[in-house]
Enzyme design. Structure first.
Site, PDB file in Angstrom:
ATOM      1  N   ASP A 180       0.829  -1.199   0.000  1.00  0.00           N
ATOM      2  CA  ASP A 180       0.000   0.000   0.000  1.00  0.00           C
ATOM      3  C   ASP A 180       0.873   1.262   0.000  1.00  0.00           C
ATOM      4  O   ASP A 180       1.992   1.244   0.507  1.00  0.00           O
ATOM      5  CB  ASP A 180      -0.901  -0.027   1.255  1.00  0.00           C
ATOM      6  CG  ASP A 180      -2.078   0.899   1.117  1.00  0.00           C
ATOM      7  OD1 ASP A 180      -2.302   1.459   0.025  1.00  0.00           O
ATOM      8  OD2 ASP A 180      -2.796   1.083   2.129  1.00  0.00           O
ATOM      9  N   ASN A 195     -10.720  -2.421  -6.159  1.00  0.00           N
ATOM     10  CA  ASN A 195      -9.874  -1.507  -6.957  1.00  0.00           C
ATOM     11  C   ASN A 195     -10.436  -1.264  -8.357  1.00  0.00           C
ATOM     12  O   ASN A 195     -10.065  -0.301  -9.019  1.00  0.00           O
ATOM     13  CB  ASN A 195      -8.436  -2.033  -7.074  1.00  0.00           C
ATOM     14  CG  ASN A 195      -7.636  -1.905  -5.800  1.00  0.00           C
ATOM     15  OD1 ASN A 195      -6.698  -2.644  -5.554  1.00  0.00           O
ATOM     16  ND2 ASN A 195      -8.002  -0.945  -4.939  1.00  0.00           N
TER      17      ASN A 195
END
Ligand code: FPP
Length: 236
Positions: free
Chosen positions: A13, A61
Site C-alpha cells: 500500500d 480496486n
C-alpha cells in the site's frame, strides 16, 4: 536467521501517496512498486522464505478511474511477460488468486501460461492476488462446495472447506506485512490469516526495502505463536 516465516503475504500500500509526495503521477508509484516487488522476491528467497504472496489488486480496486485500472492491468501483464523466462530459469512456481475471469483477456492468457509453465516447480512460490476479495472467495467456495455432489455438508471440516478456496494448495501465511501506515487487512486472506502475525510499517510500498523486510522477519522471530494453545513453559 532463527525462526523465519514459511509464507509472507504483502499488502503493498501507498503507491499513490508515494507518488504524490514526490510530485509524480500515481502511475509512477505503481511502476516503482513493481520494481520493489521484484527486489522483495529476491531478498525473501535469499533469506529462506518459501512462499510470498502479494496483494496487487483488490476486487474493490476496479472502481478506481479507468485510466488507472488500465495502467495497472497493463503493468501486471508486462510484468508477467518480462519475468516469465527468469521465473522458469530459477524454477519459481507462479500462481494467481482472485476472480481472474474478470481480468482483461491478455492478462488472463499471461497468467495461464506462466501458471502452467511453472506448475512443476517447488523451491520457491510466488502468488499474486488480482481482483481478489476474501468475501467473494468465500461465497465462490460455498457455491462450488454446494455443487459438489460428494460433499456431506454436516461433516465438513476446515481442511475440507479450504480445498474450495483459491489458496487450496498454499500454506496459510505466517506473517502479513502491510506498508503505508494503514493497520487493517482490507478483505485480504481473511480466513487464511486466522493465526498470522501482522506487521505494519509506515513506509510506503515504493520505499520498502531489504532493511525493512529483515526487521519484519526479525520481529516475527521474536513473537510467541501459541495458535490458541498455552506455552509449554507456563503449562505446569
Ligand atoms: C496500493 O497503493 C497499490 C495498488 C492498488 C497496486 C499495487 C500494484 C503494484 C505494487 C504494482 C506491481 C505489482 C505487480 C504484480 C507487477 P495505492 O494505489 O492504494 O496507494 P495509496 O493508498 O497511497 O493511494
Amino acid at each position: 536467521m532463527s525462526c523465519v516465516p514459511v509464507h509472507i503475504a504483502f499488502i503493498m500500500d501507498g503507491n499513490g501517496r508515494w507518488a504524490q509526495a514526490h510530485g509524480l503521477p500515481r502511475y509512477e508509484g505503481h511502476r516503482k512498486g513493481a520494481s520493489v516487488l521484484k527486489k522483495v522476491l529476491r531478498i525473501a528467497e535469499k533469506n529462506g522464505i518459501k512462499y510470498v504472496t502479494f496483494f496487487a489488486f483488490s476486487s474493490e480496486n476496479f472502481s478506481r478511474p479507468k485510466p488507472e485500472v488500465d495502467f495497472l492491468m497493463n503493468l501486471f501483464e508486462r510484468f508477467l511477460k518480462k519475468y516469465h523466462k527468469i521465473l522458469c530459469e530459477k524454477k519459481i512456481r507462479f500462481r494467481a488468486i482472485g476472480n481472474l475471469l474478470q481480468l482483461p483477456i491478455n492478462l488472463q492468457f499471461a497468467i495461464e501460461e506462466l501458471t502452467q509453465n511453472t506448475a512443476h516447480f517447488d523451491s520457491f512460490h510466488i502468488t499474486i492476488a488480482l481482483n481478489y476479495g476474501a468475501r467473494n472467495e468465500v461465497i465462490q467456495a460455498i457455491g462450488n462446495l454446494l455443487e459438489d455432489k460428494d460433499i456431506k455438508v454436516k461433516k465438513l471440516t476446515w481442511e475440507g472447506f479450504e480445498q474450495y478456496l483459491y489458496t487450496k494448495d498454499l500454506p496459510d501465511p505466517d506473517l502479513i506485512i502491510r506498508t503505508s501506515g494503514e493497520q487493517r487487512l482490507s478483505n485480504f486472506l481473511l480466513l487464511q490469516s486466522a493465526y498470522a502475525e501482522l506487521y505494519f510499517t509506515k513506509t510506503y510500498w515504493p520505499d520498502f526495502n531489504e532493511k525493512e523486510l529483515l526487521s519484519a522477519i526479525k520481529d516475527y522471530g521474536a513473537r510467541e505463536r501459541r495458535m490458541g494453545k498455552i506455552n509449554d513453559k507456563t503449562s505446569n
